[in-house]
Motif scaffolding. Structure first.
Motif, PDB file in Angstrom:
ATOM      1  N   MET A   1      30.387   6.530  35.550  1.00 11.16           N
ATOM      2  CA  MET A   1      30.086   5.300  36.265  1.00 11.16           C
ATOM      3  C   MET A   1      30.682   4.130  35.509  1.00 11.16           C
ATOM      4  N   GLU A   2      31.451   3.307  36.203  1.00 14.00           N
ATOM      5  CA  GLU A   2      32.045   2.127  35.600  1.00 14.00           C
ATOM      6  C   GLU A   2      31.486   0.869  36.262  1.00 14.00           C
ATOM      7  N   LEU A   3      31.173  -0.123  35.436  1.00 14.38           N
ATOM      8  CA  LEU A   3      30.608  -1.373  35.936  1.00 14.38           C
ATOM      9  C   LEU A   3      31.265  -2.552  35.244  1.00 14.38           C
ATOM     10  N   ALA A  78      27.414   3.939  22.609  1.00 10.12           N
ATOM     11  CA  ALA A  78      25.999   4.306  22.549  1.00 10.12           C
ATOM     12  C   ALA A  78      25.790   5.697  23.132  1.00 10.12           C
ATOM     13  N   LYS A  79      24.840   6.388  22.583  1.00  7.83           N
ATOM     14  CA  LYS A  79      24.466   7.692  23.132  1.00  7.83           C
ATOM     15  C   LYS A  79      22.985   7.916  22.889  1.00  7.83           C
ATOM     16  N   VAL A  89      22.654  10.333  27.913  1.00  5.83           N
ATOM     17  CA  VAL A  89      23.558   9.283  28.355  1.00  5.83           C
ATOM     18  C   VAL A  89      24.549   8.952  27.244  1.00  5.83           C
ATOM     19  N   GLU A  90      25.786   8.698  27.628  1.00  9.15           N
ATOM     20  CA  GLU A  90      26.820   8.230  26.712  1.00  9.15           C
ATOM     21  C   GLU A  90      27.510   7.046  27.350  1.00  9.15           C
ATOM     22  N   SER A  91      27.757   6.000  26.571  1.00  4.31           N
ATOM     23  CA  SER A  91      28.314   4.781  27.150  1.00  4.31           C
ATOM     24  C   SER A  91      29.239   4.074  26.163  1.00  4.31           C
ATOM     25  N   THR A 111      31.479  -1.601  31.313  1.00  2.00           N
ATOM     26  CA  THR A 111      30.901  -0.383  30.757  1.00  2.00           C
ATOM     27  C   THR A 111      31.440   0.847  31.480  1.00  2.00           C
ATOM     28  N   LYS A 112      31.528   1.915  30.722  1.00  2.10           N
ATOM     29  CA  LYS A 112      31.836   3.227  31.278  1.00  2.10           C
ATOM     30  C   LYS A 112      30.768   4.170  30.781  1.00  2.10           C
ATOM     31  N   THR A 113      29.932   4.656  31.691  1.00  2.78           N
ATOM     32  CA  THR A 113      28.753   5.428  31.319  1.00  2.78           C
ATOM     33  C   THR A 113      28.773   6.804  31.971  1.00  2.78           C
TER      34      THR A 113
END
Length: 249
Positions: A1-3, A78-79, A89-91, A111-113
């Motif tokens: 997911m990209e935001l 972040a993870k 989750v990894e981001s 962000t890319k999560t």
């Protein structure tokens, strides 16, 4: 997911950067944040609760700031995971601060999560909706801090330059009354108590370099570890948090 998310604040890039690099101020602004622990100048461990659709999760998140260009750009990774709901989750996120007219600054976050496990089966739409909702709440709280309407006193990032074992850890959970145990080191004189934590400030534990305090009410616990030199600052911050919770009830 990209935001990609943006918001304009009535402040300078330098002032906004200072807040963004203060983990305790940031923790007070992030919805669902339960605790934050400073591991080093660029590493943090936090606990955050989120509810997405019908799933309640509590993630233990490790964040590492990998690149900085003060006061313009920050990149972090972040993870985290919640074994109780079988999710992880990894981001990777990048923040850019752009100075605009009239003393304002635009904060842009991309962000890319990747979400694994049970939460990952919900699909992108619930995730995007939740992320945008949390972003809106975060910006509201951050704007209040910048405007001086919300005060959070805690060790600043400069205090995190001490060795990790001396860096303060603040766990914030719901509590408005309770009792503390232990004794004040004899080298520290008694001070007049005040505020919600008044009776707690008479009792301490810890050695010359660190103070430890536990504050309980039922199943809720606040544990405070901090350098001895920052004890009063940490307690003032905690006092304000409890006052806010009490007034909100």
């Amino acid at each position: 997911m990209e935001l990609e998310l943006t918001h304009t604040f009535d402040t300078t890039p330098e002032q906004l950067w200072e807040v963004l690099l203060n983990p305790h101020l940031m923790a007070a602004c992030v919805p669902g944040m339960q605790s934050v622990e400073v591991l080093s100048d660029t590493e943090y461990r936090a606990t955050i609760k989120v509810k997405i659709a019908f799933i309640n999760a509590k993630f233990d998140i490790y964040t590492h700031i990998t690149e900085t260009e003060p006061p313009k750009r920050l990149r972090c990774e972040a993870k985290g995971e919640d074994n109780s709901v079988g999710s992880a989750v990894e981001s990777v996120a990048e923040m850019t601060l752009n100075k605009i007219d009239h003393g304002q600054t635009e904060l842009r976050v991309t962000t890319k999560t990747t979400i694994f496990g049970r939460l990952g089966t919900l699909g992108l739409n619930p995730m995007r909706t939740k992320a945008k909702s949390m972003w809106k709440q975060f910006c509201t709280e951050l704007a209040a801090v910048l405007a001086g309407e919300k005060t959070v006193e805690a060790p600043s990032p400069s205090d995190a330059k001490q060795p990790p074992e001396k860096v303060g850890k603040i766990d914030v959970q719901s509590a408005t009354d309770g009792a503390a145990t232990a004794s004040r080191p004899p080298s520290e004189p008694d001070t007049e108590s005040r505020g919600i934590l008044g009776r707690l400030r008479r009792k301490w534990s810890g050695g010359e370099n660190e103070t430890h305090l536990e504050f309980r009410q039922g199943d809720a616990v606040i544990v405070l570890h901090c350098p001895a030199s920052q004890t009063q600052t940490c307690l003032d911050w905690l006092d304000q948090q409890l006052a806010r919770q009490q007034s909100a009830q």
